[in-house]
Design a protein around this motif. Structure first.
Motif, PDB file in Angstrom:
ATOM      1  N   VAL A   1      67.736  60.685  70.008  1.00  0.00           N
ATOM      2  CA  VAL A   1      68.172  59.305  69.968  1.00  0.00           C
ATOM      3  C   VAL A   1      69.734  59.246  69.435  1.00  0.00           C
ATOM      4  CG1 VAL A   1      67.910  57.465  68.226  1.00  0.00           C
ATOM      5  CG2 VAL A   1      65.781  58.742  69.225  1.00  0.00           C
ATOM      6  N   THR A   2      70.063  60.353  68.711  1.00  0.00           N
ATOM      7  CA  THR A   2      71.579  60.359  68.114  1.00  0.00           C
ATOM      8  C   THR A   2      72.367  60.287  69.490  1.00  0.00           C
ATOM      9  OG1 THR A   2      70.956  61.405  66.064  1.00  0.00           O
ATOM     10  CG2 THR A   2      73.219  61.707  66.950  1.00  0.00           C
ATOM     11  N   LYS A   3      72.295  61.330  70.432  1.00  0.00           N
ATOM     12  CA  LYS A   3      72.792  61.325  71.631  1.00  0.00           C
ATOM     13  C   LYS A   3      72.956  60.145  72.258  1.00  0.00           C
ATOM     14  CE  LYS A   3      73.422  63.950  75.907  1.00  0.00           C
ATOM     15  NZ  LYS A   3      73.004  64.974  76.882  1.00  0.00           N
ATOM     16  N   HIS A   4      71.866  59.315  72.513  1.00  0.00           N
ATOM     17  CA  HIS A   4      71.814  58.016  73.455  1.00  0.00           C
ATOM     18  C   HIS A   4      72.691  57.106  72.444  1.00  0.00           C
ATOM     19  CE1 HIS A   4      69.825  54.990  75.502  1.00  0.00           C
ATOM     20  NE2 HIS A   4      69.501  54.271  74.381  1.00  0.00           N
ATOM     21  N   LEU A   5      72.468  57.065  71.254  1.00  0.00           N
ATOM     22  CA  LEU A   5      73.240  56.009  70.316  1.00  0.00           C
ATOM     23  C   LEU A   5      74.629  56.074  70.203  1.00  0.00           C
ATOM     24  CD1 LEU A   5      70.970  55.548  67.342  1.00  0.00           C
ATOM     25  CD2 LEU A   5      70.938  53.962  69.393  1.00  0.00           C
ATOM     26  N   ALA A   6      75.065  57.426  70.695  1.00  0.00           N
ATOM     27  CA  ALA A   6      76.385  57.713  70.694  1.00  0.00           C
ATOM     28  C   ALA A   6      77.403  57.197  71.760  1.00  0.00           C
ATOM     29  CB  ALA A   6      76.538  59.258  70.644  1.00  0.00           C
ATOM     30  N   THR A   7      76.781  56.660  72.884  1.00  0.00           N
ATOM     31  CA  THR A   7      77.173  56.380  74.133  1.00  0.00           C
ATOM     32  C   THR A   7      77.850  54.730  73.795  1.00  0.00           C
ATOM     33  OG1 THR A   7      75.227  55.359  74.819  1.00  0.00           O
ATOM     34  CG2 THR A   7      75.781  57.565  75.541  1.00  0.00           C
ATOM     35  N   THR A   8      78.828  54.540  74.348  1.00  0.00           N
ATOM     36  CA  THR A   8      79.667  53.288  74.036  1.00  0.00           C
ATOM     37  C   THR A   8      78.976  52.153  74.296  1.00  0.00           C
ATOM     38  OG1 THR A   8      81.704  54.404  74.422  1.00  0.00           O
ATOM     39  CG2 THR A   8      81.933  52.145  74.357  1.00  0.00           C
ATOM     40  N   HIS A   9      78.284  51.983  75.471  1.00  0.00           N
ATOM     41  CA  HIS A   9      77.727  50.928  76.027  1.00  0.00           C
ATOM     42  C   HIS A   9      76.208  50.354  75.138  1.00  0.00           C
ATOM     43  CE1 HIS A   9      75.847  53.862  78.516  1.00  0.00           C
ATOM     44  NE2 HIS A   9      74.741  53.261  78.296  1.00  0.00           N
ATOM     45  N   VAL A  10      75.689  51.597  74.313  1.00  0.00           N
ATOM     46  CA  VAL A  10      74.537  51.525  73.527  1.00  0.00           C
ATOM     47  C   VAL A  10      74.969  51.212  72.234  1.00  0.00           C
ATOM     48  CG1 VAL A  10      72.454  52.641  72.780  1.00  0.00           C
ATOM     49  CG2 VAL A  10      73.423  52.955  75.015  1.00  0.00           C
ATOM     50  N   ALA A  11      75.437  52.259  71.292  1.00  0.00           N
ATOM     51  CA  ALA A  11      75.839  51.690  70.031  1.00  0.00           C
ATOM     52  C   ALA A  11      76.851  52.218  69.457  1.00  0.00           C
ATOM     53  CB  ALA A  11      74.525  52.094  69.184  1.00  0.00           C
ATOM     54  N   ALA A  12      77.705  52.930  70.092  1.00  0.00           N
ATOM     55  CA  ALA A  12      79.118  53.739  69.992  1.00  0.00           C
ATOM     56  C   ALA A  12      78.976  54.418  68.690  1.00  0.00           C
ATOM     57  CB  ALA A  12      80.065  52.510  69.732  1.00  0.00           C
ATOM     58  N   GLY A  13      77.992  55.255  68.545  1.00  0.00           N
ATOM     59  CA  GLY A  13      77.581  56.186  67.313  1.00  0.00           C
ATOM     60  C   GLY A  13      77.123  55.626  66.013  1.00  0.00           C
ATOM     61  N   ALA A  14      76.840  54.278  65.983  1.00  0.00           N
ATOM     62  CA  ALA A  14      76.136  53.696  64.951  1.00  0.00           C
ATOM     63  C   ALA A  14      75.085  54.264  64.386  1.00  0.00           C
ATOM     64  CB  ALA A  14      75.949  52.072  65.233  1.00  0.00           C
ATOM     65  N   GLY A  15      74.891  54.380  62.971  1.00  0.00           N
ATOM     66  CA  GLY A  15      73.594  55.204  62.516  1.00  0.00           C
ATOM     67  C   GLY A  15      72.774  54.130  61.752  1.00  0.00           C
ATOM     68  N   ALA A  16      72.890  52.930  61.955  1.00  0.00           N
ATOM     69  CA  ALA A  16      72.135  51.986  61.313  1.00  0.00           C
ATOM     70  C   ALA A  16      72.048  50.662  62.191  1.00  0.00           C
ATOM     71  CB  ALA A  16      72.452  51.528  59.876  1.00  0.00           C
ATOM     72  N   LEU A  17      71.059  49.843  62.230  1.00  0.00           N
ATOM     73  CA  LEU A  17      71.072  48.603  62.737  1.00  0.00           C
ATOM     74  C   LEU A  17      70.159  47.571  62.097  1.00  0.00           C
ATOM     75  CD1 LEU A  17      70.273  48.293  66.630  1.00  0.00           C
ATOM     76  CD2 LEU A  17      68.793  47.176  64.849  1.00  0.00           C
ATOM     77  N   ALA A  18      70.501  46.379  62.319  1.00  0.00           N
ATOM     78  CA  ALA A  18      69.470  45.295  61.761  1.00  0.00           C
ATOM     79  C   ALA A  18      69.493  44.012  62.770  1.00  0.00           C
ATOM     80  CB  ALA A  18      70.125  44.564  60.531  1.00  0.00           C
ATOM     81  N   THR A  19      68.065  43.697  62.728  1.00  0.00           N
ATOM     82  CA  THR A  19      67.913  42.292  63.362  1.00  0.00           C
ATOM     83  C   THR A  19      67.711  41.227  62.513  1.00  0.00           C
ATOM     84  OG1 THR A  19      66.874  43.447  65.315  1.00  0.00           O
ATOM     85  CG2 THR A  19      66.476  41.387  65.355  1.00  0.00           C
ATOM     86  N   LEU A  20      68.376  40.265  62.709  1.00  0.00           N
ATOM     87  CA  LEU A  20      68.187  38.933  61.909  1.00  0.00           C
ATOM     88  C   LEU A  20      67.788  37.789  62.644  1.00  0.00           C
ATOM     89  CD1 LEU A  20      68.690  37.749  58.994  1.00  0.00           C
ATOM     90  CD2 LEU A  20      71.137  37.326  59.997  1.00  0.00           C
ATOM     91  N   ILE A  21      66.719  37.178  62.183  1.00  0.00           N
ATOM     92  CA  ILE A  21      66.313  36.033  62.929  1.00  0.00           C
ATOM     93  C   ILE A  21      66.000  34.789  61.818  1.00  0.00           C
ATOM     94  CG2 ILE A  21      64.465  34.883  64.433  1.00  0.00           C
ATOM     95  CD1 ILE A  21      63.869  37.784  65.139  1.00  0.00           C
ATOM     96  N   TYR A  22      66.678  33.429  62.291  1.00  0.00           N
ATOM     97  CA  TYR A  22      66.541  32.425  61.378  1.00  0.00           C
ATOM     98  C   TYR A  22      66.057  31.273  62.135  1.00  0.00           C
ATOM     99  CZ  TYR A  22      68.216  28.924  57.946  1.00  0.00           C
ATOM    100  OH  TYR A  22      68.056  27.901  57.336  1.00  0.00           O
ATOM    101  N   VAL A  23      64.765  30.604  62.007  1.00  0.00           N
ATOM    102  CA  VAL A  23      64.348  29.596  62.415  1.00  0.00           C
ATOM    103  C   VAL A  23      64.319  28.295  61.500  1.00  0.00           C
ATOM    104  CG1 VAL A  23      62.591  28.744  63.836  1.00  0.00           C
ATOM    105  CG2 VAL A  23      62.903  31.105  63.949  1.00  0.00           C
ATOM    106  N   ALA A  24      65.108  27.486  61.722  1.00  0.00           N
ATOM    107  CA  ALA A  24      65.141  26.313  60.644  1.00  0.00           C
ATOM    108  C   ALA A  24      65.961  25.191  61.449  1.00  0.00           C
ATOM    109  CB  ALA A  24      65.612  26.546  59.414  1.00  0.00           C
ATOM    110  N   PRO A  25      65.802  23.936  60.920  1.00  0.00           N
ATOM    111  CA  PRO A  25      66.405  22.748  61.525  1.00  0.00           C
ATOM    112  C   PRO A  25      68.040  22.938  61.648  1.00  0.00           C
ATOM    113  CG  PRO A  25      64.666  22.144  60.218  1.00  0.00           C
ATOM    114  CD  PRO A  25      64.785  23.490  59.979  1.00  0.00           C
TER     115      PRO A  25
END
Length: 256
Positions: free
Chosen positions: A171-195
């Motif tokens: 996974v570390t090698k995969h995330l290191a590629t520029t078009h995937v995560a450019a070496g990021a070690g953390a990720l967050a998904t944020l979703i907001y549903v409201a008027p």
């Protein structure tokens, strides 16, 4: 299983049933919401573990769920896979704040995780799922990991949002590629549903780091993805955003 009910202008506990290592600590009213802290008394997740949480925000109720600390997915034995299945129903006029702290993946982990949220037509949602790919301060890397994650949100029984992620092998090698995560070690998904989702877009984008983006998928559906070097940098971005979107009701466990 936990259920929140609106009673005399506030949300309170309607039902609570629990067994095994997954516990809900101190489900009690906090402002407008019933807030509960999810605790894994086993201290982490490993291959063969099975966890499930069912939660309900009844009509006009507000339910806020968080975790005591970061969850940890440890190395699994060959052929063993852990399972975490979370399901939440939000009835008309209800609100859900799904605010777990980070899930940390360790080398050798094997985890299948899913979150299903069913919203009534006028229900509201604030959801975050932070993910850490090994502890940077400890020099950890994921050279052999197996992780599948799925977030599915429906509204009045119709699909609203679907996100799926599969990470396998180095996974570390995969995330290191520029078009995937450019070496990021953390990720967050944020979703907001409201008027007011559309009105919040510009302010959210202004608070995001360069390695993040936000989109208005629908007039009341706002989605953001944040990449960061490590969990510390991720929190530096997330905490003020979550404070703002939650109306400054971010659970205290996030501040420890």
């Amino acid at each position: 299983m936990v259920s929140a009910i609106a009673l005399r202008g506030r949300s309170t506990l309607s039902d609570l049933r629990q067994s095994g290592a997954m516990k809900l600590l101190f489900p009690r009213p906090d402002g407008e919401a019933l807030q509960a802290i999810v605790i894994n008394s086993a201290g982490g997740i490993t291959g063969g573990d099975v966890f499930a949480l069912n939660a309900y925000a009844e009509k006009n109720a507000m339910l806020s769920l968080t975790t005591q600390a970061a969850e940890r997915a440890y190395r699994a034995q060959p052929g063993q896979v852990a399972s975490v299945r979370n399901s939440v129903t939000v009835e008309p006029g209800g609100t859900l704040h799904w605010l777990p702290q980070e899930t940390i993946l360790y080398d050798g982990c094997a985890l299948r995780r899913s979150l299903f949220v069913d919203l009534a037509h006028d229900a509201s949602l604030l959801l975050v799922e932070p993910l850490v790919f090994g502890r940077a301060a400890m020099g950890e890397a994921l050279h052999d990991a197996n992780f599948r994650d799925r977030i599915e949100i429906t509204r009045a029984g119709q699909p609203l949002f679907l996100d799926a992620m599969t990470l396998h092998g180095d996974v570390t090698k995969h995330l290191a590629t520029t078009h995937v995560a450019a070496g990021a070690g953390a990720l967050a998904t944020l979703i907001y549903v409201a008027p007011d989702a559309e009105a919040r877009l510009a302010r959210l984008r202004a608070a995001l780091p360069e390695s993040a983006g936000a989109s208005l998928i629908g007039p009341d559906l706002l989605v953001a993805r944040i990449l960061a070097h490590d969990s510390f940098d991720l929190r530096q971005s997330l905490v003020p955003i979550l404070r703002d979107l939650s109306g400054d009701t971010l659970p205290r466990s996030w501040m420890t």
